[in-house]
Design a protein around this motif. Structure first.
Motif, PDB file in Angstrom:
ATOM      1  N   CYS A 265       0.826  -1.206   0.000  1.00  0.00           N
ATOM      2  CA  CYS A 265       0.000   0.000   0.000  1.00  0.00           C
ATOM      3  C   CYS A 265       0.863   1.260   0.000  1.00  0.00           C
ATOM      4  CB  CYS A 265      -0.987   0.006   1.164  1.00  0.00           C
ATOM      5  SG  CYS A 265      -2.442  -0.939   0.779  1.00  0.00           S
TER       6      CYS A 265
ATOM      7  N   HIS B 205      -2.588   6.663  11.245  1.00  0.00           N
ATOM      8  CA  HIS B 205      -3.347   5.919  10.233  1.00  0.00           C
ATOM      9  C   HIS B 205      -2.560   4.681   9.802  1.00  0.00           C
ATOM     10  CE1 HIS B 205      -5.287  10.006   9.580  1.00  0.00           C
ATOM     11  NE2 HIS B 205      -6.287   9.196   9.922  1.00  0.00           N
ATOM     12  N   ILE B 206      -3.304   3.667   9.415  1.00  0.00           N
ATOM     13  CA  ILE B 206      -2.630   2.413   9.061  1.00  0.00           C
ATOM     14  C   ILE B 206      -2.854   2.097   7.586  1.00  0.00           C
ATOM     15  CG2 ILE B 206      -2.593  -0.085   9.509  1.00  0.00           C
ATOM     16  CD1 ILE B 206      -3.425   0.722  12.429  1.00  0.00           C
ATOM     17  N   ARG B 207      -1.732   1.854   6.886  1.00  0.00           N
ATOM     18  CA  ARG B 207      -1.809   1.537   5.451  1.00  0.00           C
ATOM     19  C   ARG B 207      -2.662   0.301   5.216  1.00  0.00           C
ATOM     20  NH1 ARG B 207       4.394   1.198   4.458  1.00  0.00           N
ATOM     21  NH2 ARG B 207       4.103   0.418   6.539  1.00  0.00           N
ATOM     22  N   GLY B 208      -3.493   0.356   4.195  1.00  0.00           N
ATOM     23  CA  GLY B 208      -4.318  -0.804   3.853  1.00  0.00           C
ATOM     24  C   GLY B 208      -5.694  -0.772   4.490  1.00  0.00           C
ATOM     25  N   ARG B 209      -5.864   0.070   5.507  1.00  0.00           N
ATOM     26  CA  ARG B 209      -7.198   0.208   6.128  1.00  0.00           C
ATOM     27  C   ARG B 209      -7.982   1.299   5.410  1.00  0.00           C
ATOM     28  NH1 ARG B 209      -6.511  -0.317  12.533  1.00  0.00           N
ATOM     29  NH2 ARG B 209      -5.652  -2.419  12.546  1.00  0.00           N
ATOM     30  N   LYS B 210      -9.303   1.226   5.585  1.00  0.00           N
ATOM     31  CA  LYS B 210     -10.129   2.263   4.974  1.00  0.00           C
ATOM     32  C   LYS B 210     -10.591   3.253   6.029  1.00  0.00           C
ATOM     33  CE  LYS B 210     -11.670   0.244   0.728  1.00  0.00           C
ATOM     34  NZ  LYS B 210     -12.745  -0.188  -0.133  1.00  0.00           N
ATOM     35  N   TYR B 211     -10.546   4.531   5.681  1.00  0.00           N
ATOM     36  CA  TYR B 211     -11.035   5.587   6.562  1.00  0.00           C
ATOM     37  C   TYR B 211     -12.098   6.369   5.794  1.00  0.00           C
ATOM     38  CZ  TYR B 211      -6.965   4.413   9.339  1.00  0.00           C
ATOM     39  OH  TYR B 211      -6.044   3.740  10.089  1.00  0.00           O
TER      40      TYR B 211
ATOM     41  N   LEU C 226      -9.185   4.185   0.974  1.00  0.00           N
ATOM     42  CA  LEU C 226      -8.031   3.368   1.340  1.00  0.00           C
ATOM     43  C   LEU C 226      -6.884   4.254   1.803  1.00  0.00           C
ATOM     44  CD1 LEU C 226      -6.744   0.420   1.179  1.00  0.00           C
ATOM     45  CD2 LEU C 226      -5.793   1.208  -1.010  1.00  0.00           C
ATOM     46  N   CYS C 227      -6.249   3.840   2.896  1.00  0.00           N
ATOM     47  CA  CYS C 227      -5.074   4.578   3.370  1.00  0.00           C
ATOM     48  C   CYS C 227      -3.825   3.984   2.731  1.00  0.00           C
ATOM     49  CB  CYS C 227      -4.985   4.496   4.892  1.00  0.00           C
ATOM     50  SG  CYS C 227      -3.471   5.220   5.535  1.00  0.00           S
ATOM     51  N   TYR C 228      -3.036   4.836   2.095  1.00  0.00           N
ATOM     52  CA  TYR C 228      -1.767   4.388   1.513  1.00  0.00           C
ATOM     53  C   TYR C 228      -0.728   5.487   1.714  1.00  0.00           C
ATOM     54  CZ  TYR C 228      -3.137   7.371  -2.414  1.00  0.00           C
ATOM     55  OH  TYR C 228      -3.526   8.434  -3.187  1.00  0.00           O
TER      56      TYR C 228
END
Ligand SMILES: [Zn+2]
Length: 306
Positions: free
Chosen positions: A45, A152-158, A162-164
């Motif tokens: 990500c 924030h964590i990569r790969g999670r959705k907020y 998608l968080c990248y």
């Protein structure tokens, strides 16, 4: 029959000779194109910014490539002599921005000891690469802060997005390396020649023209290609077995043996790649993210043993 595969033209030769002690001729070097990285989202990500690609196009000039991030493979060095950031017509990234990739041209001397390596490039066994470079900023797509500190964590959705991380401000380019599983999906050697077979003609055409020497030569070439194909198949099967044991330990060896015997090289390749993706999730290697951090030697050893 002239072999034009991997030949440098005069302009390229001049670029190559900037790096050599004596002036090399077209017969002395083998050249190939390789995609080092792109601005697409990778398995971790992360994506490079367009500016990062431009910077790497400067920094990777003259940098040598190695095998499996192992600088000891001194005899298998290919050096980059030109680079460009390339748009691919009509192709867009995951975020609908124009897709761009960093395309490098590299050469390797045609010495006897490099024959095996060149053959592996030709047959597609040596194919996938990743790059090692220092990146100053990892920008969070959600809040635009540094992703290491924003929470924030990569790969999670907020809120559905998608968080990248966008990798920006490349400060150094250490190496590029042929690897079992590249972090970036599109990184790898590009097959840039297709004319050979068409120029040589089919076996039927050669037979009809009563060119017995040509026919004998063609049969020899096809036998050699069949041998390469078999070698490639065996290599895929070996990787598939090794990775299955790590990713799907519940499958028995008998099952895998029976299963893989019936698979075509393309099916083996796809299955092996799917396992590779899973492997890279379980044992991530992230060479483009060293950013001053030490490599995890234990994790890299998993790949070296394959
Ligand atoms: Zn953030």
């Amino acid at each position: 029959m002239a072999d034009t595969t991997g030949r440098a033209d005069e302009k390229e030769l001049a670029l190559i000779n900037k790096y050599t002690r004596r002036a090399l001729t077209q017969d002395d070097v083998y050249t190939f194109s390789v995609v080092l990285c792109d601005n697409e989202l990778d398995r971790d990500c992360e994506r490079f910014s367009d500016e990062a690609l431009d910077k790497m196009a400067e920094l990777f000039e003259g940098v040598t490539g190695i095998t499996d991030h192992d600088p000891k493979s001194a005899n298998q060095k290919a050096r980059i002599y030109s680079l460009k950031v390339q748009r691919v017509d009509g192709r867009l990234c995951f975020d609908k921005k124009p897709y761009k990739r960093l395309l490098a041209k590299a050469y390797i001397p045609r010495t006897g000891e490099n024959d095996g390596f060149i053959k592996e490039l030709d047959t597609g066994i040596k194919k996938e690469v990743s790059v090692g470079c220092a990146v100053k900023r990892h920008i969070c797509s959600v809040c635009k802060e540094d992703i290491g500190s924003c929470g924030h964590i990569r790969g999670r959705k907020y809120a559905g997005a998608l968080c990248y991380a966008t990798l920006d401000e490349v400060t150094d380019a250490y190496e590029w390396s042929f690897v079992a599983v590249p972090s970036q999906r599109a990184a790898g050697v590009i097959k840039s020649y297709t004319v050979g077979d068409r120029e040589r003609g089919t076996v039927k055409e050669i037979w009809t023209s009563r060119d017995i020497d040509g026919l004998e030569k063609r049969v020899e070439e096809l036998s050699e290609l069949a041998g390469d194909g078999e070698y490639y198949r065996e290599k895929l099967k070996k990787e598939l077995f090794t990775w299955s044991r790590a990713v799907l330990p519940e499958l028995s060896e008998e099952f895998l043996l029976g299963f893989t015997e019936k698979m075509s090289a393309k099916e083996l390749f796809e299955f092996r790649n799917a396992l590779g993706e899973r492997m890279s999730e379980l044992y991530p290697i992230k060479p483009q993210l060293w950013s001053g951090k030490e490599k995890n030697e234990e994790q890299n050893d998993i790949y070296k043993n394959i």
